[in-house]
Design an enzyme around this catalytic site. Structure first.
Site, PDB file in Angstrom:
ATOM      1  N   HIS A 190       0.833  -1.207   0.000  1.00 34.70           N
ATOM      2  CA  HIS A 190       0.000   0.000   0.000  1.00 34.70           C
ATOM      3  C   HIS A 190       0.865   1.253   0.000  1.00 34.70           C
ATOM      4  O   HIS A 190       0.579   2.222  -0.701  1.00 34.70           O
ATOM      5  CB  HIS A 190      -0.927  -0.002   1.219  1.00 34.70           C
ATOM      6  CG  HIS A 190      -1.697   1.270   1.373  1.00 34.70           C
ATOM      7  ND1 HIS A 190      -2.777   1.588   0.577  1.00 34.70           N
ATOM      8  CD2 HIS A 190      -1.514   2.325   2.191  1.00 34.70           C
ATOM      9  CE1 HIS A 190      -3.233   2.770   0.916  1.00 34.70           C
ATOM     10  NE2 HIS A 190      -2.495   3.240   1.894  1.00 34.70           N
ATOM     11  N   ARG A 297     -10.752   2.963  -6.693  1.00 32.16           N
ATOM     12  CA  ARG A 297     -10.672   2.125  -5.484  1.00 32.16           C
ATOM     13  C   ARG A 297     -11.682   2.628  -4.445  1.00 32.16           C
ATOM     14  O   ARG A 297     -11.392   3.540  -3.683  1.00 32.16           O
ATOM     15  CB  ARG A 297      -9.264   2.173  -4.898  1.00 32.16           C
ATOM     16  CG  ARG A 297      -8.163   1.687  -5.842  1.00 32.16           C
ATOM     17  CD  ARG A 297      -6.822   1.696  -5.112  1.00 32.16           C
ATOM     18  NE  ARG A 297      -5.727   1.238  -5.948  1.00 32.16           N
ATOM     19  CZ  ARG A 297      -4.929   2.037  -6.640  1.00 32.16           C
ATOM     20  NH1 ARG A 297      -5.093   3.350  -6.595  1.00 32.16           N
ATOM     21  NH2 ARG A 297      -3.948   1.543  -7.368  1.00 32.16           N
ATOM     22  N   ARG A 333     -14.374  -0.258  -8.909  1.00 34.54           N
ATOM     23  CA  ARG A 333     -14.242  -1.567  -8.260  1.00 34.54           C
ATOM     24  C   ARG A 333     -15.070  -1.594  -6.975  1.00 34.54           C
ATOM     25  O   ARG A 333     -15.004  -0.670  -6.170  1.00 34.54           O
ATOM     26  CB  ARG A 333     -12.766  -1.839  -7.935  1.00 34.54           C
ATOM     27  CG  ARG A 333     -12.530  -3.191  -7.266  1.00 34.54           C
ATOM     28  CD  ARG A 333     -11.054  -3.476  -7.102  1.00 34.54           C
ATOM     29  NE  ARG A 333     -10.422  -2.621  -6.111  1.00 34.54           N
ATOM     30  CZ  ARG A 333      -9.102  -2.595  -5.873  1.00 34.54           C
ATOM     31  NH1 ARG A 333      -8.289  -3.372  -6.581  1.00 34.54           N
ATOM     32  NH2 ARG A 333      -8.595  -1.796  -4.959  1.00 34.54           N
ATOM     33  N   GLU A 431      -7.214 -11.798 -10.698  1.00 33.62           N
ATOM     34  CA  GLU A 431      -6.175 -11.755  -9.665  1.00 33.62           C
ATOM     35  C   GLU A 431      -5.810 -13.156  -9.196  1.00 33.62           C
ATOM     36  O   GLU A 431      -4.722 -13.380  -8.673  1.00 33.62           O
ATOM     37  CB  GLU A 431      -6.660 -10.941  -8.456  1.00 33.62           C
ATOM     38  CG  GLU A 431      -7.030  -9.513  -8.783  1.00 33.62           C
ATOM     39  CD  GLU A 431      -7.767  -8.851  -7.641  1.00 33.62           C
ATOM     40  OE1 GLU A 431      -7.175  -8.001  -6.963  1.00 33.62           O
ATOM     41  OE2 GLU A 431      -8.950  -9.188  -7.418  1.00 33.62           O
ATOM     42  N   ASN A 454      -0.787  -7.178  -9.090  1.00 34.99           N
ATOM     43  CA  ASN A 454      -0.198  -7.259  -7.749  1.00 34.99           C
ATOM     44  C   ASN A 454      -0.591  -8.558  -7.059  1.00 34.99           C
ATOM     45  O   ASN A 454       0.260  -9.328  -6.598  1.00 34.99           O
ATOM     46  CB  ASN A 454      -0.638  -6.074  -6.885  1.00 34.99           C
ATOM     47  CG  ASN A 454      -0.315  -4.737  -7.517  1.00 34.99           C
ATOM     48  OD1 ASN A 454       0.389  -4.670  -8.519  1.00 34.99           O
ATOM     49  ND2 ASN A 454      -0.822  -3.673  -6.946  1.00 34.99           N
ATOM     50  N   ASP A 455      -1.895  -8.799  -6.980  1.00 31.09           N
ATOM     51  CA  ASP A 455      -2.357 -10.022  -6.336  1.00 31.09           C
ATOM     52  C   ASP A 455      -2.151 -11.245  -7.222  1.00 31.09           C
ATOM     53  O   ASP A 455      -1.898 -12.341  -6.719  1.00 31.09           O
ATOM     54  CB  ASP A 455      -3.835  -9.903  -5.949  1.00 31.09           C
ATOM     55  CG  ASP A 455      -4.024  -9.278  -4.574  1.00 31.09           C
ATOM     56  OD1 ASP A 455      -3.056  -9.314  -3.767  1.00 31.09           O
ATOM     57  OD2 ASP A 455      -5.100  -8.747  -4.291  1.00 31.09           O
ATOM     58  N   ARG A 465       3.105 -10.599  -0.637  1.00 35.18           N
ATOM     59  CA  ARG A 465       3.751  -9.422  -1.231  1.00 35.18           C
ATOM     60  C   ARG A 465       4.099  -8.348  -0.213  1.00 35.18           C
ATOM     61  O   ARG A 465       4.786  -7.386  -0.549  1.00 35.18           O
ATOM     62  CB  ARG A 465       2.891  -8.833  -2.344  1.00 35.18           C
ATOM     63  CG  ARG A 465       1.509  -8.352  -1.950  1.00 35.18           C
ATOM     64  CD  ARG A 465       0.732  -7.960  -3.204  1.00 35.18           C
ATOM     65  NE  ARG A 465      -0.660  -7.616  -2.967  1.00 35.18           N
ATOM     66  CZ  ARG A 465      -1.095  -6.402  -2.683  1.00 35.18           C
ATOM     67  NH1 ARG A 465      -0.238  -5.406  -2.586  1.00 35.18           N
ATOM     68  NH2 ARG A 465      -2.369  -6.179  -2.492  1.00 35.18           N
ATOM     69  N   CYS A 502      -4.662  -3.225 -14.693  1.00 38.46           N
ATOM     70  CA  CYS A 502      -4.750  -2.073 -13.798  1.00 38.46           C
ATOM     71  C   CYS A 502      -3.817  -2.218 -12.597  1.00 38.46           C
ATOM     72  O   CYS A 502      -3.816  -1.371 -11.707  1.00 38.46           O
ATOM     73  CB  CYS A 502      -6.188  -1.856 -13.322  1.00 38.46           C
ATOM     74  SG  CYS A 502      -6.840  -3.183 -12.300  1.00 38.46           S
TER      75      CYS A 502
END
Length: 571
Positions: A190, A297, A333, A431, A454-455, A465, A502
């Site tokens: 984050h 988000r 999302r 993801e 990322n995921d 991560r 994204c």
């Protein structure tokens, strides 16, 4: 002294250190002598006055910055601070029970918060978090503890913390954060995403750095090479100032591409999108540089509040960003809470591995009222623009069926209430590897998909991560990533459905050509990456990028992929 970490947001910062250690009150039972009661009362009154001054200063600053909604939260805190009933109970506890003022405040406010939290009325129960917040502020003033906040910085600083959680950055004073350093975290944490989004130089993953520095210490943060330096001489400082100026000059050259369309060297269009976290003007004003919003988000709407946002509050936020888009597609999302993202006013399950647990879509499906509130707000807002609703953490076709059923139920409930609902495209995030491998079936049920790299990388490589101890295993250039995305792109393109990226990989200038070569024609990213990605795409033809992606998919290791990407960038 030099400390090394992971450079996650490029730049150079020269500023004093601000050690961010959020204070947590620990108050034990304590009594006072009768002769000290009046003095203890005076201490309580002084602390209350100091807390009031802090709240008024926050309100004034937020109103000046156009944050009227958040200012209302702190105005309400002032009302709690001077609530007649609470004040009288504290005074009685000090005067009659001879409680130490800190123990009196802790006892009275904790009891009030507990009572509210048990209310069956959700709006009332959610007020308990406000009482706890006021209690902690009052105790800090009473115990003469130094305030530690990222929303009230007095000068430009390099923030040094163990980690920065979403709740820490919801009200971040961006003007005065010159740099960010954390003890943990990596390129997709984050902290990294926030730093990139705001263009703040950041170096993460320096264990023990909080204890190695002191507040106000002048440091140089070289987020080009992943270094933090202390005790730097005047001559070295001048050299780093020159390095900073050179970097900014280079960025100025790249920035010339900011307002150009996303085009390959041979004129093929690649849509460039923006990842945003709010409907504030400072974010929506950037839409002029891109073709669409690839990721809104919504969790930040929840984390920036002291209660679950109502349907009306969400509708206003979604409407604002859709209208700001002026006809551009806005992909929103649904709530993605869990893992590293929590809400202070909502009790989430305690799990040994929250990233594999009840989070995102799973959490929403398990909390129907929560989910319906958001879906109703989204459908109401859809009449004001071109909306795409995207579901995160999808693992199966059953997840898609249930999410679409929930959306239909929200539409039916609006119709029953006589409320207009707009049309919206429906999509999912890829993801979880399982859903990528059934992309042929997915393409029949959704209008679009977006790859959350990322995921996807986390689940594909079985690597947490956010765990700096296994950073080396989190390989975003792993050839399996490109093979999996390539398969998904082939299936979606064959069905005539859109596929985009994204995640952080979408804003990586090295990776972008390979992604486009896979058949992904939409890339969404933080604003800080837009110009650089447009620039690199303009330097290569589609045929060249297709050849690169083919080579990348044939590679056997992340190291080989990285070498191929770097060689391509230098051609």
């Amino acid at each position: 002294m030099e400390y090394r970490g992971i450079a996650v947001s490029r730049g150079v910062a020269i500023a004093p250190v601000y050690l961010y250690r959020p204070w947590t009150p620990q108050v034990e039972e304590a009594l006072i002598e009768l002769a000290d009661a009046e003095s203890a009362l005076a201490d309580y009154y002084a602390a209350r006055q100091e807390a009031e001054a802090e709240l008024e200063a926050i309100c004034s600053r937020m109103e000046a910055e156009g944050e009227a909604d958040k200012a209302k939260i702190f105005a309400a805190h002032r009302e709690i601070l001077f609530d007649d009933g609470l004040c009288e109970e504290v005074e009685d506890a000090i005067r009659d029970e001879l409680y130490h003022p800190a123990y009196a405040v802790e006892s009275v406010y904790a009891a009030a918060a507990l009572m509210l939290s048990k209310s069956k009325d959700k709006l009332i129960s959610e007020r308990s978090v406000d009482i706890v917040d006021v209690k902690n502020r009052l105790l800090r003033c009473l115990l003469h503890e130094k305030a530690c906040s990222l929303s009230e910085l007095e000068r430009p600083v390099v923030v040094v913390a163990h980690d920065l959680l979403p709740s820490d950055t919801a009200t971040l004073d961006r003007k005065n954060v010159a740099g960010i350093v954390t003890e943990v975290g990596g390129v997709t944490s984050h902290s990294a995403i926030i730093a990139k989004s705001y263009g703040i130089p950041a170096v993460l993953g320096i264990p023990g750095i909080l204890d190695a520095l002191y507040d106000g210490e002048e440091v140089v943060l070289d987020a080009l090479e992943g270094r933090l330096l202390t005790g730097v001489s005047p001559e070295e400082t001048d050299a780093y100032r020159a390095k900073k100026e050179a970097f900014l000059a280079q960025q100025a050259v790249v920035s010339r591409f900011l307002d150009r369309p996303g085009l390959t060297k041979d004129g093929r269009s690649v849509k460039i999108g923006l990842n945003i976290g709010s409907a504030k003007a400072e974010e929506t004003d950037r839409l002029c540089h891109v073709d669409y919003v690839g990721l809104f988000r919504t969790e930040f709407l929840y984390m920036g509040s002291d209660h679950l946002p109502t349907e009306e509050e969400q509708y206003e936020a979604y409407r604002t960003v859709l209208e700001a888009g002026e006809g551009k597609e806005i992909i929103i999302r649904t709530l993605d809470i869990g893992g590293d993202k929590t809400l202070p006013y909502m009790e989430l399950p305690q799990e040994q591995n929250p990233f594999l647990g009840n989070r995102a879509l799973r959490l929403c499906l398990a909390n129907e009222a929560l989910f319906q509130t958001q879906l109703r707000a989204l459908l109401r807002a859809a009449v004001h623009g071109k909306l795409g609703i995207m579901f995160p953490m999808v693992a199966s076709m059953e997840d898609i069926y249930r999410a679409k059923e929930a959306l239909s139920k929200a539409r039916d409930s609006l119709a029953a209430d006589g409320v207009e609902a707009g049309e919206a495209k429906v999509g999912i995030m890829i993801e979880i590897p399982a859903v990528a491998l059934i992309a042929d079936a997915v393409a029949k049920e959704v209008d679009f998909v977006s790859v959350g790299t990322n995921d996807l990388c986390q689940y594909l490589t079985a690597t947490d991560r956010l765990n700096s101890a296994v950073t080396a295993y989190y390989q975003s250039y792993h050839p399996a990533m490109f093979r999996l995305m390539g398969y998904a792109a082939e299936q979606m393109n064959a069905a005539g459905k859109e596929i985009s990226v994204c995640g952080e990989l979408g804003g990586d200038p090295l990776a972008a050509p390979a992604l486009v070569g896979l058949g992904i024609s939409k890339l969404s990213m933080n604003v800080s990456s837009v110009a650089a990605v447009k620039k690199v795409l303009s330097e290569h033809t589609m045929a060249e990028m297709a050849a690169l992606s083919a080579a990348v998919r044939r590679a056997e290791s992340a190291g080989q992929v990285e070498s191929l990407l770097k060689e391509f960038a230098q051609e």
